[in-house]
Design a protein around this motif. Structure first.
Motif, PDB file in Angstrom:
ATOM      1  N   ILE A 185     -21.795  14.502 -13.614  1.00  0.00           N
ATOM      2  CA  ILE A 185     -21.575  14.479 -12.169  1.00  0.00           C
ATOM      3  C   ILE A 185     -22.698  15.228 -11.448  1.00  0.00           C
ATOM      4  O   ILE A 185     -23.288  14.719 -10.501  1.00  0.00           O
ATOM      5  N   GLY A 186     -23.007  16.428 -11.907  1.00  0.00           N
ATOM      6  CA  GLY A 186     -24.079  17.207 -11.296  1.00  0.00           C
ATOM      7  C   GLY A 186     -25.419  16.509 -11.418  1.00  0.00           C
ATOM      8  O   GLY A 186     -26.215  16.492 -10.469  1.00  0.00           O
ATOM      9  N   GLU A 187     -25.663  15.912 -12.566  1.00  0.00           N
ATOM     10  CA  GLU A 187     -26.918  15.203 -12.785  1.00  0.00           C
ATOM     11  C   GLU A 187     -27.057  14.010 -11.841  1.00  0.00           C
ATOM     12  O   GLU A 187     -28.110  13.779 -11.251  1.00  0.00           O
ATOM     13  N   MET A 188     -25.966  13.265 -11.669  1.00  0.00           N
ATOM     14  CA  MET A 188     -26.012  12.102 -10.780  1.00  0.00           C
ATOM     15  C   MET A 188     -26.174  12.511  -9.317  1.00  0.00           C
ATOM     16  O   MET A 188     -26.898  11.863  -8.560  1.00  0.00           O
ATOM     17  N   LEU A 189     -25.490  13.584  -8.905  1.00  0.00           N
ATOM     18  CA  LEU A 189     -25.657  14.074  -7.532  1.00  0.00           C
ATOM     19  C   LEU A 189     -27.093  14.526  -7.283  1.00  0.00           C
ATOM     20  O   LEU A 189     -27.681  14.209  -6.246  1.00  0.00           O
ATOM     21  N   LYS A 190     -27.654  15.258  -8.234  1.00  0.00           N
ATOM     22  CA  LYS A 190     -29.034  15.722  -8.102  1.00  0.00           C
ATOM     23  C   LYS A 190     -29.993  14.532  -8.029  1.00  0.00           C
ATOM     24  O   LYS A 190     -30.916  14.524  -7.218  1.00  0.00           O
ATOM     25  N   LEU A 191     -29.761  13.525  -8.843  1.00  0.00           N
ATOM     26  CA  LEU A 191     -30.596  12.331  -8.828  1.00  0.00           C
ATOM     27  C   LEU A 191     -30.524  11.630  -7.472  1.00  0.00           C
ATOM     28  O   LEU A 191     -31.543  11.237  -6.905  1.00  0.00           O
ATOM     29  N   ALA A 192     -29.310  11.491  -6.935  1.00  0.00           N
ATOM     30  CA  ALA A 192     -29.147  10.840  -5.635  1.00  0.00           C
ATOM     31  C   ALA A 192     -29.842  11.636  -4.538  1.00  0.00           C
ATOM     32  O   ALA A 192     -30.520  11.064  -3.677  1.00  0.00           O
ATOM     33  N   GLU A 193     -29.706  12.941  -4.574  1.00  0.00           N
ATOM     34  CA  GLU A 193     -30.363  13.794  -3.577  1.00  0.00           C
ATOM     35  C   GLU A 193     -31.877  13.676  -3.677  1.00  0.00           C
ATOM     36  O   GLU A 193     -32.577  13.562  -2.674  1.00  0.00           O
ATOM     37  N   THR A 194     -32.388  13.713  -4.902  1.00  0.00           N
ATOM     38  CA  THR A 194     -33.832  13.624  -5.116  1.00  0.00           C
ATOM     39  C   THR A 194     -34.360  12.259  -4.696  1.00  0.00           C
ATOM     40  O   THR A 194     -35.421  12.154  -4.082  1.00  0.00           O
ATOM     41  N   THR A 195     -33.618  11.213  -5.007  1.00  0.00           N
ATOM     42  CA  THR A 195     -34.028   9.853  -4.669  1.00  0.00           C
ATOM     43  C   THR A 195     -34.217   9.694  -3.170  1.00  0.00           C
ATOM     44  O   THR A 195     -35.167   9.076  -2.710  1.00  0.00           O
ATOM     45  N   LEU A 196     -33.316  10.289  -2.408  1.00  0.00           N
ATOM     46  CA  LEU A 196     -33.359  10.127  -0.955  1.00  0.00           C
ATOM     47  C   LEU A 196     -34.084  11.256  -0.243  1.00  0.00           C
ATOM     48  O   LEU A 196     -34.387  11.142   0.935  1.00  0.00           O
ATOM     49  N   GLY A 197     -34.337  12.347  -0.935  1.00  0.00           N
ATOM     50  CA  GLY A 197     -35.001  13.481  -0.303  1.00  0.00           C
ATOM     51  C   GLY A 197     -34.110  14.234   0.660  1.00  0.00           C
ATOM     52  O   GLY A 197     -34.580  15.053   1.444  1.00  0.00           O
ATOM     53  N   SER A 198     -32.812  13.935   0.608  1.00  0.00           N
ATOM     54  CA  SER A 198     -31.865  14.573   1.515  1.00  0.00           C
ATOM     55  C   SER A 198     -30.562  14.830   0.774  1.00  0.00           C
ATOM     56  O   SER A 198     -29.921  13.876   0.333  1.00  0.00           O
TER      57      SER A 198
END
Length: 129
Positions: A4-17
């Motif tokens: 879960i943490g990994e996927m959230l971090k990936l989504a945040e990084t992907t969008l820069g927000s």
């Protein structure tokens, strides 16, 4: 870091927000559910002649890239609904999903099987049945 943490971090990084990333991930998981899960998504990809792309994400090998145009081709209006939910234009959503979807699918299908953690993710975002 857990899935879960990994996927959230990936989504945040992907969008820069962080805010957009936190809203994109549950919307992407909901989109996956609405298309019939991995099996339904596989059918959509195969219908568009892109089944090999998705299979590369599920398998244990290297993930093949996908373009925003291919995301639009496969997901069409479903991606536009996702865009509206997270406050993005359809083009932005297609581009974000092109970056995010291969890794999300890869992470939720370790060893080519749906992860037991997927149920926890659905519950966390209030998406489970």
């Amino acid at each position: 870091m857990n899935l879960i943490g990994e996927m959230l971090k990936l989504a945040e990084t992907t969008l820069g927000s962080p805010a957009q990333g936190a809203s994109l991930l549950p919307a992407a998981i909901q989109l996956l559910q609405q298309t019939g899960g991995i099996q339904g998504l596989t059918q959509k990809f195969e219908q568009q002649g892109l089944g090999g792309l998705l299979q590369s994400w599920v398998s244990t090998g290297q993930n093949l890239p996908i373009s925003a145009a291919q995301i639009e081709q496969v997901l069409g209006p479903e991606a536009e609904v996702l865009a509206a939910k997270v406050g993005m234009t359809p083009d932005e959503a297609h581009a974000a999903l092109a970056k995010l979807l291969p890794t999300v699918i890869d992470r939720i299908t370790p060893n080519g099987q749906l992860s037991p953690e997927m149920g926890m993710i659905e519950k966390m975002f209030g998406l489970g049945s």
